[in-house]
Write a protein that holds these residues in place. Structure first.
Motif, PDB file in Angstrom:
ATOM      1  N   ASP A  33      -2.863  -2.713  -0.779  1.00 46.22           N
ATOM      2  CA  ASP A  33      -2.917  -3.919   0.061  1.00 46.22           C
ATOM      3  C   ASP A  33      -1.569  -4.184   0.705  1.00 46.22           C
ATOM      4  O   ASP A  33      -1.479  -4.554   1.878  1.00 46.22           O
ATOM      5  CB  ASP A  33      -3.310  -5.154  -0.776  1.00 46.22           C
ATOM      6  CG  ASP A  33      -4.714  -5.032  -1.355  1.00 46.22           C
ATOM      7  OD1 ASP A  33      -5.481  -4.157  -0.887  1.00 46.22           O
ATOM      8  OD2 ASP A  33      -5.033  -5.815  -2.270  1.00 46.22           O
ATOM      9  N   ARG A  36      -0.877  -1.766   3.592  1.00 48.73           N
ATOM     10  CA  ARG A  36      -1.621  -2.137   4.805  1.00 48.73           C
ATOM     11  C   ARG A  36      -1.017  -3.370   5.467  1.00 48.73           C
ATOM     12  O   ARG A  36      -0.889  -3.429   6.683  1.00 48.73           O
ATOM     13  CB  ARG A  36      -3.103  -2.370   4.465  1.00 48.73           C
ATOM     14  CG  ARG A  36      -3.855  -1.065   4.181  1.00 48.73           C
ATOM     15  CD  ARG A  36      -5.344  -1.280   3.960  1.00 48.73           C
ATOM     16  NE  ARG A  36      -5.627  -1.864   2.665  1.00 48.73           N
ATOM     17  CZ  ARG A  36      -5.728  -1.170   1.534  1.00 48.73           C
ATOM     18  NH1 ARG A  36      -5.563   0.137   1.546  1.00 48.73           N
ATOM     19  NH2 ARG A  36      -5.994  -1.772   0.387  1.00 48.73           N
ATOM     20  N   ALA A  37      -0.600  -4.345   4.654  1.00 45.99           N
ATOM     21  CA  ALA A  37      -0.016  -5.584   5.200  1.00 45.99           C
ATOM     22  C   ALA A  37       1.321  -5.289   5.885  1.00 45.99           C
ATOM     23  O   ALA A  37       1.604  -5.820   6.966  1.00 45.99           O
ATOM     24  CB  ALA A  37       0.182  -6.615   4.094  1.00 45.99           C
ATOM     25  N   ARG A  71       8.102  -7.602  -0.563  1.00 48.77           N
ATOM     26  CA  ARG A  71       7.007  -8.498  -0.963  1.00 48.77           C
ATOM     27  C   ARG A  71       7.446  -9.506  -2.025  1.00 48.77           C
ATOM     28  O   ARG A  71       7.088 -10.683  -1.969  1.00 48.77           O
ATOM     29  CB  ARG A  71       5.831  -7.642  -1.468  1.00 48.77           C
ATOM     30  CG  ARG A  71       4.611  -8.437  -1.930  1.00 48.77           C
ATOM     31  CD  ARG A  71       3.977  -9.199  -0.788  1.00 48.77           C
ATOM     32  NE  ARG A  71       2.883 -10.047  -1.241  1.00 48.77           N
ATOM     33  CZ  ARG A  71       3.032 -11.276  -1.725  1.00 48.77           C
ATOM     34  NH1 ARG A  71       4.225 -11.810  -1.832  1.00 48.77           N
ATOM     35  NH2 ARG A  71       1.983 -11.984  -2.090  1.00 48.77           N
TER      36      ARG A  71
END
Length: 198
Positions: A33, A36-37, A71
């Motif tokens: 995830d 992709r982000a 992140r």
């Protein structure tokens, strides 16, 4: 609270991570995830990853660790995070440790959901049948042959990080063959001991 959940596919990591996200208000960081982000957001690391993926290559550990670094700097990860699907190799475990250390952070715990692998295939078949009965789509990972391949990959690669974390004293084992509620209770007991140490 910075955690890693480890265990073979079908052990219940996703279920338990969702509960922890809800209970502790910390994000679950799934590497797929995040990749992709980062690609969608066109971050510098995301652009590097996009280039590699478009060339049909595997994204390097450096790129994945860079994506995790970016992140965990976001506000919702200030109180901690749950890493899911990373690290998968010893090199990744070392890179993660170094990156956290460079950021002035450290892992609080690594929780292994230990399961009887011979019983996992029947667990997966049941999960697929329950999804069908409820009119829900069956996850492609729940095909028994696909699942056996994933289990083999886990045993060849990811299982090696367990002794690594055992040596650091961070690893705690939970019996993943218990009910979802019992597994959650065991995890919460581990986390409340962490809180006492703080």
């Amino acid at each position: 609270m910075r955690l890693i959940l480890v265990g073979p596919p079908g052990a219940g990591k996703g279920t338990q991570a969702n509960k922890l996200v809800a209970e502790h208000n910390i994000p679950q960081l799934a590497t797929g995830d995040m990749l992709r982000a980062a690609v969608a957001a066109k971050t510098p690391v995301g652009l590097k990853a996009k280039e590699v993926m478009e060339a049909g290559g595997l994204v390097s550990d450096d790129i994945v660790v860079g994506i995790i670094r970016d992140r965990i700097a976001e506000p919702d990860a200030k109180n901690g995070f749950i890493l899911d699907g990373f690290p998968r190799t010893l090199a990744q475990a070392d890179a993660l440790s170094q990156m956290l250390s460079d950021s002035g952070l450290a892992l609080d715990a690594v929780i292994e959901l230990r399961v009887d692998q011979s019983k996992l295939v029947s667990r997966i078949i049941n999960r697929a049948e329950e999804a069908k009965a409820a009119g829900q789509p069956v996850r492609k990972d729940d095909d028994p042959e696909v699942f056996k391949d994933r289990l083999q990959a886990y045993n060849n690669d990811t299982a090696v990080v367990i002794p690594y974390y055992e040596k650091t004293g961070l690893l705690t084992v939970v019996d993943g063959m218990q009910s979802i509620v019992e597994v959650s209770s065991a995890i919460e007991a581990i986390l409340s001991k962490l809180d006492e140490k703080v």
